[in-house]
Each structure stands twice: as structure tokens, then as C-alpha cells.
Design an enzyme around this catalytic site. Structure first.
Site, mmCIF file in Angstrom:
data_model
loop_
_atom_site.group_PDB
_atom_site.id
_atom_site.type_symbol
_atom_site.label_atom_id
_atom_site.label_comp_id
_atom_site.label_asym_id
_atom_site.label_seq_id
_atom_site.Cartn_x
_atom_site.Cartn_y
_atom_site.Cartn_z
ATOM 1 N N ASN A 214 0.836 -1.209 0.000
ATOM 2 C CA ASN A 214 0.000 0.000 0.000
ATOM 3 C C ASN A 214 0.868 1.255 0.000
ATOM 4 O OD1 ASN A 214 0.948 0.314 2.637
ATOM 5 N ND2 ASN A 214 -0.927 -0.462 3.574
ATOM 6 N N GLN A 259 -8.414 -4.893 -14.699
ATOM 7 C CA GLN A 259 -7.549 -4.021 -13.896
ATOM 8 C C GLN A 259 -8.359 -3.068 -13.028
ATOM 9 O OE1 GLN A 259 -4.030 -4.456 -13.754
ATOM 10 N NE2 GLN A 259 -4.993 -6.249 -14.651
ATOM 11 N N HIS A 262 -8.913 -3.893 -9.299
ATOM 12 C CA HIS A 262 -7.844 -3.860 -8.297
ATOM 13 C C HIS A 262 -8.159 -2.872 -7.178
ATOM 14 C CE1 HIS A 262 -4.667 -6.576 -9.384
ATOM 15 N NE2 HIS A 262 -4.727 -6.209 -10.655
ATOM 16 N N GLU A 327 1.523 0.511 -17.905
ATOM 17 C CA GLU A 327 2.063 -0.671 -17.235
ATOM 18 C C GLU A 327 1.780 -1.919 -18.083
ATOM 19 O OE1 GLU A 327 1.457 -3.045 -12.976
ATOM 20 O OE2 GLU A 327 -0.077 -1.663 -13.696
ATOM 21 N N HIS A 328 0.504 -2.142 -18.417
ATOM 22 C CA HIS A 328 0.098 -3.261 -19.274
ATOM 23 C C HIS A 328 -0.463 -2.686 -20.572
ATOM 24 C CE1 HIS A 328 -0.668 -4.717 -15.069
ATOM 25 N NE2 HIS A 328 0.037 -5.745 -15.515
ATOM 26 N N ASP A 361 -0.382 -11.985 -15.559
ATOM 27 C CA ASP A 361 -0.439 -11.878 -14.096
ATOM 28 C C ASP A 361 -0.116 -13.204 -13.419
ATOM 29 O OD1 ASP A 361 -0.985 -9.239 -13.778
ATOM 30 O OD2 ASP A 361 -3.127 -9.463 -13.414
ATOM 31 N N HIS A 420 46.554 11.981 -9.737
ATOM 32 C CA HIS A 420 46.155 10.948 -10.692
ATOM 33 C C HIS A 420 47.285 10.737 -11.712
ATOM 34 C CE1 HIS A 420 42.142 11.409 -9.065
ATOM 35 N NE2 HIS A 420 41.648 10.513 -9.910
#
Length: 433
Positions: A214, A259, A262, A327-328, A361, A420
Site C-alpha cells: 500500500n 484491472q 484492483h 504498465e500493461h 499476471d 592521478h
């Protein structure tokens, strides 16, 4: 679902609307999360136990915070044999896919005595957060643990909130055991992330933390980044379907709702070149919403972040997809493989009408931990790469360094870094004198 004709203004407004869901915008929770992290860092186990009683109403202490082998055995007996077989099939697909991602150390030697290379080493430890409570997410367990296991991580720790009875969901425990987890601890929330990042008397710290959670978990991961590595700061789930007139409206609507269920912040978007398809999908989505179990959540999600965008051309539609960077992404067009080559930004791409998003998924094999909120522009799916580090290997013989030492000294002196330059120069003082 709202049907919107695409133009520059509508595109900007929708992008701005979607970005409101970004966890980085939830500053009101940041102070509370930081307080939990600071308390766990200071009081360690004492704080973890106290927060578990406060938030999860479970009596957890040093004697029962770690899941025992007996608890694992008991959990296995409670899982239905049919589900167990499905989980094993899914695990096999996920493992086979991630095995192909493995990289190996390599070395390149040259005749002048130069050897350059890259040493690939698995992380020593990784922590996997798994949401708890009444819900069980065995797919999330598999997706987060298996790539770590394939990479060769020595110690894979899972943390998950216990129920009021002090137990962990048996399906979650069984998925962890099948995946090859090393340890499981009964702790959730920001306090779990803090324990993994800094360590307590009962939970040793890890090198990387992955897994969804969450807003408190997301912000906690952001707060401890730098002390440990993290996968990403995950936002609400999202799906975008790119379709033309050839698409089946029932399939498209069903996938959009997969989706939306969800949570209320999930985003479901159709981008199409067909107004007829747009109207049919809207009708089918309404019909499905009234039939499904999470009707209230779906309706709120679609009302807030559900869109049907109608473009004048496939070129405009694809430009919109790349701007949103979903996302998808499902591509349901006459030429889906050709259209796929024009997609630059998407977490996972599902091609054709029988490659629905839930396939990814649960079962296909590619990882379902994906970048959200437009971060597919620069982030990738969780993979074996997330659980390894790469060290550069450099070897020069005396002869090889002599050939280039003056070049290196010139470079260093140009940056006024004389130490260096001297580091190289001293090796050839005799030859130069």
C-alpha cells in the site's frame, strides 16, 4: 466509460489526471511513514512488535515472529491440491522465462597484455514484501522470489502481515516455499520495510527490497532507498488496450475491467481508431460491471480513471500510447506485430485477442511486477538483472600501460588532478629518465 475524441488538449488533461495517482504525490503520509522508520531504526524489535499489535492486531514477539518449518508444513496441507498443481505449473513457466535472462561474467584479452571484463555477482540478500490480511497473492510471491532465486541470491527473506491469529495465509506460505524462500517473518507495513533496511534483533538487514504494497509500503521503500536498493515505487495498476475496428468489444471490455477491479485508483484506457468499437466497448463494460463481484470498486475506478480515447489514425493512437507509457498494454489490431514495433514505452505488451493481461499476471512466465505511472519510459519489469551487480575487471601488463601512460597523464593534468597523473608516471620514472 467516458468516450473522448483525441486532441492535444484532451491528451494533456488525461495525462495530468493519471499522474495524480503517483505515490510521490502523497506527501500527507510521508511524515507518518518516516516516524515509523525512525522508531524501528531506534527501537528495533520492540518497535516492530508494537506496530504489529497496533496495525495488525496480532500478538507477535521474538518467539513467533519467524515462520517455522512446522507452520510451513501445516500451510501446505491446507492448500487445495488443484491450486497447488496450478502454482507449480506457473512456477515452472516463470522459472524458465527468467533463466533466459541470466548474464554471465566475461573477459576480453588482447595481444598487448590487456584484459578487460565484467564480473556478474548475485546479491547476498533480498527482501520480498508480500501484502497480507484476508487476501492472498501467491502470484506476487512467485514473481518476486523466483528471479532472485534464479539470479543466485543466497538469502531471500519474505515479510508479510499476519492475521489477528498470528498466522500467515497458507497459500502465501506455500507459494514462498515452492519458490525457494529462505526465511519468512510475520511483519507488514512501513515497519517491515524499515526492519529489512536497517535490521532488528530478529530480522537481519538485506541488500535489496522488492514487492508491492500500500501507500505506506511504497513511501517507506522510497525513504530507505540508498540504505538499500529497491525495485521501484509502485503506483496503482493500469491497463491500456490499443484496438482498431477488428477487435472484439466483449474481449476488450472484459480486459479493461480486469484491472479496474484492483482498486479505485486503477486506470483502464482504450485507445482506438473506431468510434463504433468505442461505443460497443462502453456498453459491454457497463454490462459486465453490473455482473462482477467488485462492482463498486470497478465503477469508482472507471468513473475516475477510465477512458475510451478515439484517435483519427493509428499513428495518433500509437503516439498516445507512448505518451501514457502504460504498465500493461494489449494490442488488438489487424497487424498487432507490426504495431508492436512502434511501441517505445510499455511495461508488458500482450499481442492478439487471446493474450489477455491476466495471462501475464498468473501464468505465462514474464514478470508481472511492472513500472506504473508513466515510468515505463525508463523502468523495466522486475527481472534477474534486479538481483545481480556487475563489477568491471581491468588488467594491464607493464607493456600495455607504457603504451598509453602519457595519454593518461595528459588527461589527468588537463583536469588538474596531478596525483592521478603521478600515480601513472611513477611507474615509468626509470624508463623516462
Amino acid at each position: 466509460m467516458r468516450i473522448v475524441r483525441l486532441d492535444e488538449t484532451s491528451r494533456k488533461n488525461i495525462l495530468a489526471d493519471l499522474l495524480k495517482r503517483d505515490p510521490n504525490q502523497y506527501g500527507t503520509y510521508a511524515d507518518a511513514v518516516q516516524n515509523i522508520i525512525d522508531t524501528v531504526k531506534r527501537d528495533r524489535d520492540k518497535a516492530v512488535f508494537a506496530y504489529t499489535r497496533e496495525f495488525d492486531h496480532a500478538d507477535i514477539d521474538l518467539s513467533n515472529i519467524r515462520v517455522t518449518e512446522e507452520e510451513m508444513e501445516e500451510a501446505l496441507k491446507e492448500v487445495k491440491p488443484e491450486l497447488l498443481e496450478v502454482m507449480k505449473k506457473s512456477l515452472k513457466n516463470i522459472q524458465e522465462f527468467h533463466e533466459k535472462q541470466k548474464q554471465y561474467s566475461w573477459f576480453d584479452s588482447k595481444p598487448n597484455g590487456t584484459i578487460l571484463g565484467q564480473k556478474v555477482t548475485a546479491l547476498e540478500s533480498a527482501g520480498v514484501y508480500v501484502p497480507g490480511g484476508k487476501a492472498a497473492y501467491p502470484s506476487s510471491v512467485l514473481m518476486n522470489i523466483i528471479p532472485a532465486k534464479v539470479a543466485g541470491v543466497d538469502r531471500i527473506v519474505m515479510v508479510t502481515p499476519p492475521g489477528r491469529d498470528g498466522k500467515v495465509n497458507p497459500v502465501t506460505l506455500t507459494a514462498a516455499r515452492l519458490s525457494g524462500v529462505t526465511e519468512v517473518y510475520k511483519v507488514g507495513g512501513a515497519q517491515a520495510i524499515a526492519a529489512l533496511a536497517f535490521g532488528t534483533e530478529s530480522i537481519p538487514r538485506v541488500d535489496k527490497i522488492v514487492g508491492p504494497g500500500n501507500i505506506f509500503v511504497a513511501l517507506a521503500k522510497k525513504a530507505v532507498y540508498g540504505h538499500v536498493s529497491i525495485d521501484s515505487i509502485a503506483g496503482p495498476s493500469e491497463i491500456l488496450v490499443l484496438a482498431d475496428e477488428s477487435a472484439n468489444p466483449r474481449f476488450v471490455a472484459a480486459d479493461l475491467l480486469s484491472q479496474a477491479e484492483h482498486d479505485e485508483l486503477a486506470s483502464s484506457i482504450l485507445v482506438t481508431t473506431s468510434m463504433e468499437l468505442a461505443q460497443k466497448v462502453s456498453e459491454e463494460a457497463e454490462r459486465f460491471t453490473n455482473q462482477l463481484s467488485r462492482t463498486e470498486i470497478i465503477r469508482k475506478s472507471l468513473d475516475q480513471y477510465g477512458y475510451i480515447l478515439v484517435a483519427d489514425s493509428m499513428k495518433e493512437a500509437i503516439e498516445t500510447v507512448n505518451e501514457i507509457a502504460p504498465e500493461h498494454l494489449e494490442i488488438v489490431t489487424k497487424n498487432p506485430f507490426e504495431d508492436m514495433t512502434k511501441i517505445r514505452h510499455a511495461g508488458a505488451i500482450f499481442i492478439g485477442e487471446y493474450s489477455s493481461e491476466p495471462l501475464g499476471d498468473y501464468f505465462a512466465g514474464p514478470n508481472h511486477v511492472l513500472p506504473t505511472n508513466g515510468t515505463a519510459r525508463f523502468f523495466s519489469a522486475l527481472s534477474v538483472d534486479d538481483f545481480v551487480k556487475k563489477s568491471s575487471i581491468v588488467y594491464y601488463s607493464k607493456e600495455a600501460l607504457y603504451e598509453v601512460h602519457q595519454d593518461i597523464e595528459a588527461f589527468a593534468n588537463a583536469e588538474y588532478l596531478t596525483a592521478h597523473a603521478n600515480s601513472v608516471k611513477v611507474r615509468f620514472e626509470e624508463e623516462e629518465s
